[in-house]
Structures are given as C-alpha cells and as structure tokens.
Design a protein around this motif. Structure first.
Motif: not given
Length: 507
Positions: A263-273
């Motif tokens: 599972l991946v927590q988004p590093a930022d608010d970017g759409w790719l993350s």
C-alpha cells in the motif's frame, strides 16, 4: 690499454659490427630499459606527491557525480579532502570553477552557431523565502540535432511580476548574445506574460505540463472526488500505521490467495501520487472490509457507490498517465506532440463514465479549446508521425503556413512562391508517415530536406520549440528529489552547480 674499436685505440676508428658484440649491445639495451623504468618511477612518485593525474582524474569524476546529484558543496569537498589529505586551500573550488569556465565556453560556441532559439523559464522558490529563475535555451543545431542548455539561475531582482521577469530575461539574453535569435518564450505560473512581451519580438507559450496539471487539479476540486480521496487516504493510513492491522491483512490475503502489493501513502497532493495510492487500494480492497470490521472501523469501509467511483477515478487518472507517456523524451519534448496527445486524451475521456471524467474533459476544453482548431495543429501537421491524423486539408494548412510566415517575417527563409508551398504540402501529405516511435527531426534532416526543401525549413524551426518549461522527468511530478536538493545548495554555488548539472556532459 685502449679498447680496440674505440676512437683513439690502436685499431683507430674501427668498430666491431653489432653482430660481433652481442654482449655489449645487450648491456646497452638493458641500461636504456633501466633508465626508462627509473624515469617512470620517479614521475609516478612526483605525481603522487604533487597531485597525481590519477587523483586529479578521480577528483574530476567525483565532482561530476556530485554535480549530477546536486550534492552540497561542503560534502563534496570533505570527501575529496579525505582522498587527498594535502589538498591545497581553494584547490577544490579552483577545479570546479575551471570546469565551469570550460563548459561555459563550449556552450557559448554552440549558441554562436545557432540561428533561432526558444527560451524557457523555471520560476521556483529557494527555501520558501526567495524566488529564483532558471533560464534555458533550445535550438536545432547546424547538423539538425535538438539541443538544450541551461544558461543561468538567478534571483529575481524585483517582485516576480511578468514585466520584471521579462526585463531580467532580456538582460540575460543580451549577456549571452542571443536576444535577437529568440522567437518564443515558454514559462509556467505567469498568466500575464503575453502582455509583458508585447514590446518584444518574442512569442509567448504556456508550459503544456503545467497547464495539464492545472486542468487535473481544478477537476479534482469537486466535492465527491475530495470526499473519496480523503476517505481512501484514511484507510491506507490505518493499515500503514498499524502493524497488527497490516499483518492481519497479509494473512487474510494469503488465505484467500489474493495478490499482495505494498500500500502506498501519497507523498504529496499531486495527481500521480494520488493515482498510485488509489490503484493499490482498489487492487487490494477485497480483503480490507473484514479487517476493518474486526477492529470496529466500519466507518472506513467503502460502500458500493464509493467503490464504483474509486474505479472511475482510477480509470480517468490512468488515462492522463497513459497519454502523457507519449512524451517519452528524456529532457524536453517538442510541441508537435501536444495536439495528438490531447486528441487521444479527450477521445478516451468522452467514452468514460463518472463525474471526474466529465470534469476533466470540461477542464481540457477550457484550457486548450478544440485541438483541431488549436494554433499548434500546424506544428503537429509538420510532424511526419502525426500528419495523417492532422493534415487533412491542404488548402487550409497552406493558409496557416502563409499566415505563420507573415507573422514571423524575421524567420522567413524561402523565396518560393505560395504555390510551391501548396505543391510541397500535397507531396508531403501523400508521402508515407513514420512510426510514432520514430525521430521526426532526423526524418526532416535526411528525407524531408531533400524532398520538401521549403517545408523542411519551417518544420525544423517549429521542431525547435519545446512543450514544457522544465525537463519532462520533472514536469509531471516525477522528480521531487531534484526540486528538494536544489533548494539546499549554497547560494554562492547555485548558478554554477545547476549550470553544470545541465551542461557538463563529459568527465
């Protein structure tokens, strides 16, 4: 008694033939070998005492490595000093400045041979307190190859308004001796740039990557998308922060023979993350409700409508990721890719369900309009990869060519009549296209220049215009490390390090 054979002996000047004195010849050859060996040994000892070529080469390799990874200057100096304890004061700085001067001379020579250029500007914050400009230029050289060079990184001398930035850019271009060669300026985050360029001969073009990211950001502001994203982040955070919960999830997935992924927590608010997080969550959600229910976290469970919306959001964002994968160039991609990419992107969005797909399509229309009437369609038409999809009307394209030539009278390079353009266009339209993975600039350089001479001059000029203000590896949020590292370079070395990071190709 004098040795017979030496001058002055009883035998006079007579000398034995070489074949008659093998022992003497061998002794002489051995003395020569010994002298050469001693000379080499002495040279190596002196080299290692005084700063050997090996140490200097190693230092140069290390400097190249530090520059490529934007390592802090003091860290690099400390490592070099450990390898060379007797490092002279300022020797490290002198070496770096020497390389900088060599590289700058080479770049200036390359710019001197170019006829037309495009300028790009990356506006960024240095440690959140100062605004800096990184200026780069792009052109097609005399051999027909596309070149990009970072010229300067400098602090904004005044408020970073469009007018002030243009004045600073004009000054930089004048210093480099390229002001009269520039015909297009590409920037991001500068909505008033077109008006600021009114008194110049430069044409303004917004950064395609920035505009595309802005369209996605605006579309995802919808309430339903925000609520879903917030809930999905909460679910992922629960499993990532609770060791027992994640352990139980893995055990359950193993029992049910589900495929396990991280599972991946988004590093930022970017759409790719966000897309990466949502993809992994959607792929593994089947086993999650059981674990959530066992731990009394029923409020985190996604209902049927939310699960459907999750799949729609993933599909919509994957469409953007797949479309932007057309921009495969490492560095900068030219603007001829923009219209084909938009056609592909908007065509897929029209066929999709879900609120986000509809909002994304609307935002694309707002920011880019109709791709078929976009002014960039001419550039796409002159790309042999896409001409069959774009160039369907020779007459209208010919009119666009003439209009473009009139608008850019400074760059008009042909004395042919308008009729020759139309004839060339017809021949070009009937010519075979090249595969999407082909090199259009190489095609114009080799095939196009012979068969469509007038068109090739215009096509090469258009191919010199890039689509983004920054390299593609950073344009779609793929290189956060670079952006973070450059903020922590010392001010005094910032320009030099970023210049070498872009231009130092040889070690």
């Amino acid at each position: 008694m004098p040795y017979p054979g030496r001058r002055g002996g009883r035998s006079g000047p007579f000398q034995f033939p070489r074949s008659e004195t093998p022992a003497l010849g061998e002794r002489r050859r051995q003395r020569v070998r010994n002298m050469r060996y001693q000379s080499t040994t002495d040279h190596q000892e002196r080299s290692h005492r005084d700063g050997s070529p090996d140490i200097c080469t190693t230092m140069r390799h290390l400097l190249h490595l530090f520059v490529a990874h934007l390592e802090p200057f003091d860290t690099a100096e400390a490592i070099v000093k450990a390898l060379k304890p007797n490092l002279r004061p300022n020797e490290f700085c002198e070496q770096l400045h020497s390389i900088y001067k060599e590289t700058k001379t080479r770049v200036k020579q390359a710019l001197g041979s170019a006829h037309e250029m495009v300028l790009t500007v990356d506006l960024w914050s240095y440690r959140t307190e100062e605004t800096y400009l990184t200026v780069a230029c792009h052109f097609v050289d005399r051999l027909g190859y596309h070149k990009s060079h970072t010229l300067e990184t400098t602090r904004c001398v005044d408020d970073p308004t469009a007018v002030n930035i243009v004045q600073q850019l004009l000054s930089i271009a004048d210093i480099w001796g390229i002001k009269e060669k520039i015909h297009t300026l590409i920037t991001a985050h500068m909505p008033n740039m077109k008006e600021a360029l009114a008194n110049t001969s430069w044409t303004y073009m917004p950064c395609f990557a920035h505009t595309l990211n802005l369209a996605i950001k605006e579309a995802m502001k919808g309430e339903s998308a925000q609520v879903l994203l917030k809930k999905c982040r909460k679910v992922v955070r629960f499993f990532k922060s609770g060791t027992e919960a994640e352990k139980k999830l893995r055990e359950l997935q193993s029992q049910l023979r589900f495929h396990q992924k991280e599972l991946v927590q988004p590093a930022d608010d970017g759409w790719l993350s966000s897309l990466t997080m949502l993809e992994q969550l959607d792929d593994q959600y089947q086993a999650m409700p059981i674990v959530l229910t066992q731990r009394s976290k029923n409020d985190m469970c996604l209902n049927e409508q939310e699960l459907k919306e999750l799949k729609n959001v993933v599909l919509a964002l994957k469409t953007f990721r797949d479309a932007t994968s057309m921009m495969k160039s490492k560095g900068f991609e030219t603007i001829s890719i923009v219209i084909p990419l938009l056609n592909k992107l908007m065509g897929k969005l029209r066929k999709q369900e879900g609120m986000l797909s509809s909002r994304l399509l609307a935002q694309c229309k707002t920011h880019f309009g109709d791709p078929n009437t976009n002014k960039l369609s001419l550039t796409a038409a002159l790309d042999p990869r896409f001409k069959d999809d774009i160039l369907t009307d020779v007459k209208s394209t010919n009119e666009m060519l003439i209009k473009d030539q009139q608008a850019n009278a400074r760059s008009r390079q042909t004395s042919s009549s308008d009729l020759s353009f139309e004839e060339s266009l017809t021949m070009y339209l009937n010519h075979d296209s090249i595969p999407e993975g082909g090199d259009p600039l190489a095609w114009w350089r080799i095939t196009g220049s012979k068969k469509f001479k007038d068109l090739s001059k215009i096509a090469v000029r258009k191919r010199g215009v890039v689509s983004t203000a920054i390299p593609l590896e950073r344009a779609f949020e793929k290189d956060e490390m670079f952006r973070n590292r450059r903020k922590w370079l010392a001010r005094g070395n910032l320009d030099m390090i970023l210049f070498l990071n872009s231009n130092w190709l040889e070690v």
